[in-house]
Design a protein around this motif. Structure first.
Motif, PDB file in Angstrom:
ATOM      1  N   LYS A  42       0.821  -1.215   0.000  1.00  0.00           N
ATOM      2  CA  LYS A  42       0.000   0.000   0.000  1.00  0.00           C
ATOM      3  C   LYS A  42       0.854   1.265   0.000  1.00  0.00           C
ATOM      4  CE  LYS A  42      -3.625   2.335   2.607  1.00  0.00           C
ATOM      5  NZ  LYS A  42      -4.516   2.275   3.773  1.00  0.00           N
ATOM      6  N   TYR A  43       1.913   1.270   0.813  1.00  0.00           N
ATOM      7  CA  TYR A  43       2.744   2.463   0.954  1.00  0.00           C
ATOM      8  C   TYR A  43       4.049   2.392   0.160  1.00  0.00           C
ATOM      9  CZ  TYR A  43      -0.563   3.714   4.534  1.00  0.00           C
ATOM     10  OH  TYR A  43      -1.732   4.023   5.200  1.00  0.00           O
ATOM     11  N   ARG A  44       4.212   1.357  -0.664  1.00  0.00           N
ATOM     12  CA  ARG A  44       5.376   1.187  -1.541  1.00  0.00           C
ATOM     13  C   ARG A  44       6.701   1.182  -0.776  1.00  0.00           C
ATOM     14  NH1 ARG A  44       2.262   5.102  -4.647  1.00  0.00           N
ATOM     15  NH2 ARG A  44       1.076   3.951  -6.189  1.00  0.00           N
ATOM     16  N   ALA A  45       6.698   0.617   0.410  1.00  0.00           N
ATOM     17  CA  ALA A  45       7.920   0.526   1.235  1.00  0.00           C
ATOM     18  C   ALA A  45       8.721  -0.687   0.765  1.00  0.00           C
ATOM     19  CB  ALA A  45       7.546   0.405   2.706  1.00  0.00           C
ATOM     20  N   LYS A  46       9.547  -0.481  -0.246  1.00  0.00           N
ATOM     21  CA  LYS A  46      10.272  -1.589  -0.867  1.00  0.00           C
ATOM     22  C   LYS A  46      11.779  -1.542  -0.667  1.00  0.00           C
ATOM     23  CE  LYS A  46       6.757  -2.284  -4.340  1.00  0.00           C
ATOM     24  NZ  LYS A  46       6.457  -2.476  -5.748  1.00  0.00           N
ATOM     25  N   ASN A  47      12.268  -0.529   0.033  1.00  0.00           N
ATOM     26  CA  ASN A  47      13.705  -0.398   0.252  1.00  0.00           C
ATOM     27  C   ASN A  47      14.070  -0.841   1.663  1.00  0.00           C
ATOM     28  OD1 ASN A  47      14.076   0.795  -2.293  1.00  0.00           O
ATOM     29  ND2 ASN A  47      13.557   2.798  -1.476  1.00  0.00           N
ATOM     30  N   LEU A  48      15.018  -1.762   1.754  1.00  0.00           N
ATOM     31  CA  LEU A  48      15.539  -2.182   3.051  1.00  0.00           C
ATOM     32  C   LEU A  48      16.499  -1.087   3.510  1.00  0.00           C
ATOM     33  CD1 LEU A  48      15.966  -4.346   5.275  1.00  0.00           C
ATOM     34  CD2 LEU A  48      17.836  -5.221   3.870  1.00  0.00           C
ATOM     35  N   VAL A  49      16.155  -0.382   4.591  1.00  0.00           N
ATOM     36  CA  VAL A  49      16.984   0.741   5.031  1.00  0.00           C
ATOM     37  C   VAL A  49      17.719   0.462   6.334  1.00  0.00           C
ATOM     38  CG1 VAL A  49      15.692   2.506   3.792  1.00  0.00           C
ATOM     39  CG2 VAL A  49      15.001   1.882   6.114  1.00  0.00           C
ATOM     40  N   TRP A  50      17.339  -0.589   7.049  1.00  0.00           N
ATOM     41  CA  TRP A  50      17.985  -0.899   8.337  1.00  0.00           C
ATOM     42  C   TRP A  50      17.675  -2.339   8.718  1.00  0.00           C
ATOM     43  CZ3 TRP A  50      16.176  -2.518  13.091  1.00  0.00           C
ATOM     44  CH2 TRP A  50      17.045  -2.371  14.173  1.00  0.00           C
ATOM     45  N   PHE A  51      18.648  -2.999   9.346  1.00  0.00           N
ATOM     46  CA  PHE A  51      18.384  -4.317   9.926  1.00  0.00           C
ATOM     47  C   PHE A  51      19.364  -4.577  11.044  1.00  0.00           C
ATOM     48  CE2 PHE A  51      21.332  -5.132   6.481  1.00  0.00           C
ATOM     49  CZ  PHE A  51      22.214  -6.063   7.005  1.00  0.00           C
ATOM     50  N   GLU A  52      18.993  -5.524  11.889  1.00  0.00           N
ATOM     51  CA  GLU A  52      19.784  -5.840  13.078  1.00  0.00           C
ATOM     52  C   GLU A  52      19.644  -7.335  13.342  1.00  0.00           C
ATOM     53  OE1 GLU A  52      19.620  -3.140  16.786  1.00  0.00           O
ATOM     54  OE2 GLU A  52      18.064  -4.638  17.075  1.00  0.00           O
ATOM     55  N   THR A  53      20.764  -8.022  13.535  1.00  0.00           N
ATOM     56  CA  THR A  53      20.725  -9.461  13.766  1.00  0.00           C
ATOM     57  C   THR A  53      20.691  -9.780  15.259  1.00  0.00           C
ATOM     58  OG1 THR A  53      23.125  -9.605  13.658  1.00  0.00           O
ATOM     59  CG2 THR A  53      21.925  -9.991  11.612  1.00  0.00           C
ATOM     60  N   HIS A  54      20.042 -10.893  15.581  1.00  0.00           N
ATOM     61  CA  HIS A  54      19.898 -11.359  16.958  1.00  0.00           C
ATOM     62  C   HIS A  54      20.248 -12.840  17.029  1.00  0.00           C
ATOM     63  CE1 HIS A  54      17.843  -7.741  18.520  1.00  0.00           C
ATOM     64  NE2 HIS A  54      17.577  -7.581  17.247  1.00  0.00           N
ATOM     65  N   PRO A  55      20.697 -13.301  18.198  1.00  0.00           N
ATOM     66  CA  PRO A  55      21.103 -14.706  18.302  1.00  0.00           C
ATOM     67  C   PRO A  55      19.955 -15.694  18.136  1.00  0.00           C
ATOM     68  CG  PRO A  55      21.305 -13.602  20.431  1.00  0.00           C
ATOM     69  CD  PRO A  55      20.951 -12.559  19.425  1.00  0.00           C
ATOM     70  N   ASN A  56      18.723 -15.263  18.391  1.00  0.00           N
ATOM     71  CA  ASN A  56      17.578 -16.163  18.180  1.00  0.00           C
ATOM     72  C   ASN A  56      16.328 -15.350  17.874  1.00  0.00           C
ATOM     73  OD1 ASN A  56      16.119 -15.601  20.715  1.00  0.00           O
ATOM     74  ND2 ASN A  56      17.898 -16.539  21.664  1.00  0.00           N
ATOM     75  N   ILE A  57      15.308 -16.021  17.375  1.00  0.00           N
ATOM     76  CA  ILE A  57      14.088 -15.348  16.922  1.00  0.00           C
ATOM     77  C   ILE A  57      13.293 -14.755  18.086  1.00  0.00           C
ATOM     78  CG2 ILE A  57      12.650 -17.415  16.899  1.00  0.00           C
ATOM     79  CD1 ILE A  57      12.612 -14.524  14.311  1.00  0.00           C
ATOM     80  N   VAL A  58      13.359 -15.356  19.253  1.00  0.00           N
ATOM     81  CA  VAL A  58      12.617 -14.838  20.413  1.00  0.00           C
ATOM     82  C   VAL A  58      13.113 -13.443  20.775  1.00  0.00           C
ATOM     83  CG1 VAL A  58      12.111 -15.180  22.865  1.00  0.00           C
ATOM     84  CG2 VAL A  58      12.102 -17.140  21.311  1.00  0.00           C
ATOM     85  N   LEU A  59      14.425 -13.269  20.825  1.00  0.00           N
ATOM     86  CA  LEU A  59      14.993 -11.954  21.125  1.00  0.00           C
ATOM     87  C   LEU A  59      14.702 -10.960  20.011  1.00  0.00           C
ATOM     88  CD1 LEU A  59      18.395 -13.041  22.688  1.00  0.00           C
ATOM     89  CD2 LEU A  59      16.355 -12.243  23.878  1.00  0.00           C
ATOM     90  N   ALA A  60      14.699 -11.415  18.769  1.00  0.00           N
ATOM     91  CA  ALA A  60      14.384 -10.537  17.643  1.00  0.00           C
ATOM     92  C   ALA A  60      12.937 -10.052  17.731  1.00  0.00           C
ATOM     93  CB  ALA A  60      14.629 -11.259  16.321  1.00  0.00           C
ATOM     94  N   ILE A  61      12.018 -10.931  18.107  1.00  0.00           N
ATOM     95  CA  ILE A  61      10.612 -10.542  18.246  1.00  0.00           C
ATOM     96  C   ILE A  61      10.452  -9.527  19.370  1.00  0.00           C
ATOM     97  CG2 ILE A  61       8.315 -11.368  18.911  1.00  0.00           C
ATOM     98  CD1 ILE A  61       9.049 -13.995  17.371  1.00  0.00           C
ATOM     99  N   GLN A  62      11.154  -9.746  20.473  1.00  0.00           N
ATOM    100  CA  GLN A  62      11.104  -8.778  21.574  1.00  0.00           C
ATOM    101  C   GLN A  62      11.596  -7.410  21.109  1.00  0.00           C
ATOM    102  OE1 GLN A  62      13.469 -10.667  24.620  1.00  0.00           O
ATOM    103  NE2 GLN A  62      11.706 -11.729  25.496  1.00  0.00           N
ATOM    104  N   ARG A  63      12.678  -7.384  20.357  1.00  0.00           N
ATOM    105  CA  ARG A  63      13.241  -6.126  19.871  1.00  0.00           C
ATOM    106  C   ARG A  63      12.282  -5.460  18.889  1.00  0.00           C
ATOM    107  NH1 ARG A  63      16.383  -1.601  20.461  1.00  0.00           N
ATOM    108  NH2 ARG A  63      17.743  -1.287  18.684  1.00  0.00           N
ATOM    109  N   GLU A  64      11.657  -6.249  18.012  1.00  0.00           N
ATOM    110  CA  GLU A  64      10.701  -5.687  17.055  1.00  0.00           C
ATOM    111  C   GLU A  64       9.550  -5.011  17.794  1.00  0.00           C
ATOM    112  OE1 GLU A  64       7.487  -7.043  13.665  1.00  0.00           O
ATOM    113  OE2 GLU A  64       7.851  -8.232  15.457  1.00  0.00           O
ATOM    114  N   LYS A  65       9.017  -5.671  18.801  1.00  0.00           N
ATOM    115  CA  LYS A  65       7.917  -5.081  19.565  1.00  0.00           C
ATOM    116  C   LYS A  65       8.348  -3.792  20.247  1.00  0.00           C
ATOM    117  CE  LYS A  65       5.360  -9.328  20.238  1.00  0.00           C
ATOM    118  NZ  LYS A  65       4.736 -10.264  21.171  1.00  0.00           N
ATOM    119  N   SER A  66       9.577  -3.772  20.727  1.00  0.00           N
ATOM    120  CA  SER A  66      10.113  -2.563  21.353  1.00  0.00           C
ATOM    121  C   SER A  66      10.234  -1.437  20.321  1.00  0.00           C
ATOM    122  CB  SER A  66      11.481  -2.860  21.970  1.00  0.00           C
ATOM    123  OG  SER A  66      12.094  -1.697  22.433  1.00  0.00           O
ATOM    124  N   LEU A  67      10.772  -1.743  19.149  1.00  0.00           N
ATOM    125  CA  LEU A  67      10.950  -0.730  18.112  1.00  0.00           C
ATOM    126  C   LEU A  67       9.622  -0.170  17.627  1.00  0.00           C
ATOM    127  CD1 LEU A  67      13.815  -2.244  15.934  1.00  0.00           C
ATOM    128  CD2 LEU A  67      13.949  -0.293  17.480  1.00  0.00           C
TER     129      LEU A  67
END
Length: 113
Positions: A42-67
């Motif tokens: 809908k908003y044409r957000a097709k450019n990857l502008v930032w990413f961050e790696t985490h040791p596991n998916i649980v921590l990544a999900i926690q960080r996503e919710k925080s962000l």
């Protein structure tokens, strides 16, 4: 299994979509080709502008919710620390190392068990 939190945008300081995945190249490809209908199409957000790696998916999900609770200006500052020109990082995913480094007072994975 590691996890990745990422942000997509349509242009510098434009819309910002925050997501989480275990397969960043595959997930960004899905956004770019609008394989799934939704926000990024809908908003044409097709450019990857930032990413961050985490040791596991649980921590990544926690960080996503925080962000997702971050104020917009905080997200912009985070993006511009890694990617000041808001260039599309899709072709450089394997060249960039941006591992999450929690604050020293942040609880460790073992603290949750």
């Amino acid at each position: 299994m590691s996890g990745v939190v990422y942000m997509m945008s349509d242009k510098p300081r434009g819309v910002i979509y925050t997501g989480v995945t275990i397969d960043l190249p595959g997930r960004v490809y899905e956004h770019r080709t609008t394989l799934h209908k939704g926000y990024t199409e809908k908003y044409r957000a097709k450019n990857l502008v930032w990413f961050e790696t985490h040791p596991n998916i649980v921590l990544a999900i926690q960080r996503e919710k925080s962000l997702k609770r971050y104020m917009r200006e905080w997200k912009i500052r985070l993006i511009e620390e890694l990617n000041p020109t808001w260039m599309d990082l899709y072709e450089r995913i394997n060249e960039i190392a941006n591992a999450y480094r929690p604050h020293e007072n942040t609880r460790k994975w073992g603290d949750y068990n």
